[in-house]
Design an enzyme around this catalytic site. Sequence first.
Site, mmCIF file in Angstrom:
data_model
loop_
_atom_site.group_PDB
_atom_site.id
_atom_site.type_symbol
_atom_site.label_atom_id
_atom_site.label_comp_id
_atom_site.label_asym_id
_atom_site.label_seq_id
_atom_site.Cartn_x
_atom_site.Cartn_y
_atom_site.Cartn_z
ATOM 1 N N ARG A 244 -41.233 34.467 28.469
ATOM 2 C CA ARG A 244 -39.907 34.257 29.051
ATOM 3 C C ARG A 244 -38.861 34.810 28.090
ATOM 4 O O ARG A 244 -39.021 34.752 26.869
ATOM 5 C CB ARG A 244 -39.632 32.764 29.296
ATOM 6 N N GLU A 273 -32.051 37.947 33.846
ATOM 7 C CA GLU A 273 -32.775 39.033 34.511
ATOM 8 C C GLU A 273 -32.098 39.350 35.839
ATOM 9 O O GLU A 273 -31.921 38.446 36.660
ATOM 10 C CB GLU A 273 -34.234 38.622 34.774
ATOM 11 N N HIS A 292 -39.842 42.194 34.809
ATOM 12 C CA HIS A 292 -40.626 40.955 34.992
ATOM 13 C C HIS A 292 -41.738 41.175 36.029
ATOM 14 O O HIS A 292 -41.761 40.566 37.092
ATOM 15 C CB HIS A 292 -39.721 39.801 35.416
#
Length: 328
Positions: A244, A273, A292
């Site tokens: 993360r 993000e 991601h």
Amino acid sequence: MAEEELPGVLILAIGGTHGVLENLASLLKKHFHLVTMKEFLENKKEMSKKIQSIFVFEGRPTIDRELLESLPNLKVIGNSGVGVDHLDLKIISNFGVKVTNTPHAVADSTADLGMALMLASARRLVEGCHIAVSPDTKYFAVDWLGVEVTRATLGIIGMGNIGYKVAERARAFNMRILYHNRHQRRKEEEEAVGAHYCEKIEDLLQQSDFVMLVVNLTPETHKLIGKKELGLMKPTATLINISRGGVIDQDALVEALQNKVIRAAALDVTYPEPLPRDHPLLKLSNIIITPHIGTATVQAIHMMAEEAIANMLAVLNGKLIPSEVFPK
């Protein structure tokens, strides 16, 4: 069983930018009566009684106190993915609702991406691709070099399912594998991948050519890697993050990359993000950032949905829950 008799599951939407993919919705429909957030908000009184579960896909829908209060028959939140830092486990638990995740479905695809980022950064693949396709390229420079992954030292921070899968893959590259974890793995597990335990994270950072972060985001791991930790790494080392974004102090990372405190970074996750388009990390040449995509494969997304469905059905049917997450 007719669809109306199936237990209701709340989802954000089907399709679109943030909705559940069509093929996953079809999987859910075999076991649940699907209720989108739009349908729920348009007919709260009727729908609130039907909804017994929520399927969280890509961190959505947002689970807050207001939503929990409006669902009296809610029994389980099935998270698609292993990280649950977007869920307030204590508040959810106070409502008597269980939370599940999908640690088994995500392990291979995320470990694969960790290796891909390590190899891409080591061999400067993104830069190389730009050079190869650029209209300005007249020749390939002989002094344009990367570094070896084979026989290098890899330090894995977080040796859970994914971390261990990374170690299995790294062994095939004859890497020296160090790891730091809350608990030391069993001797036979260590020997199977040739991993050596570092009780102190500092020892791992000082020795590793590549440091890979594979931890859950918790209050303890928030900004786990900051200025001090980056300063302990070799100037030739690369930092890889597949966990993360919040695990790294991004301001400290910008400084470390600008000042060549470390060689490079490869991140599949950032905070937030996506990053703001003017973020300094986006202006650096010694970094790779992917959007991601640790579990973004056709196979992984399907397996995650299946695992989440199995978890939710286990709760609703009073059976043993394969992957329950408990509040700390």
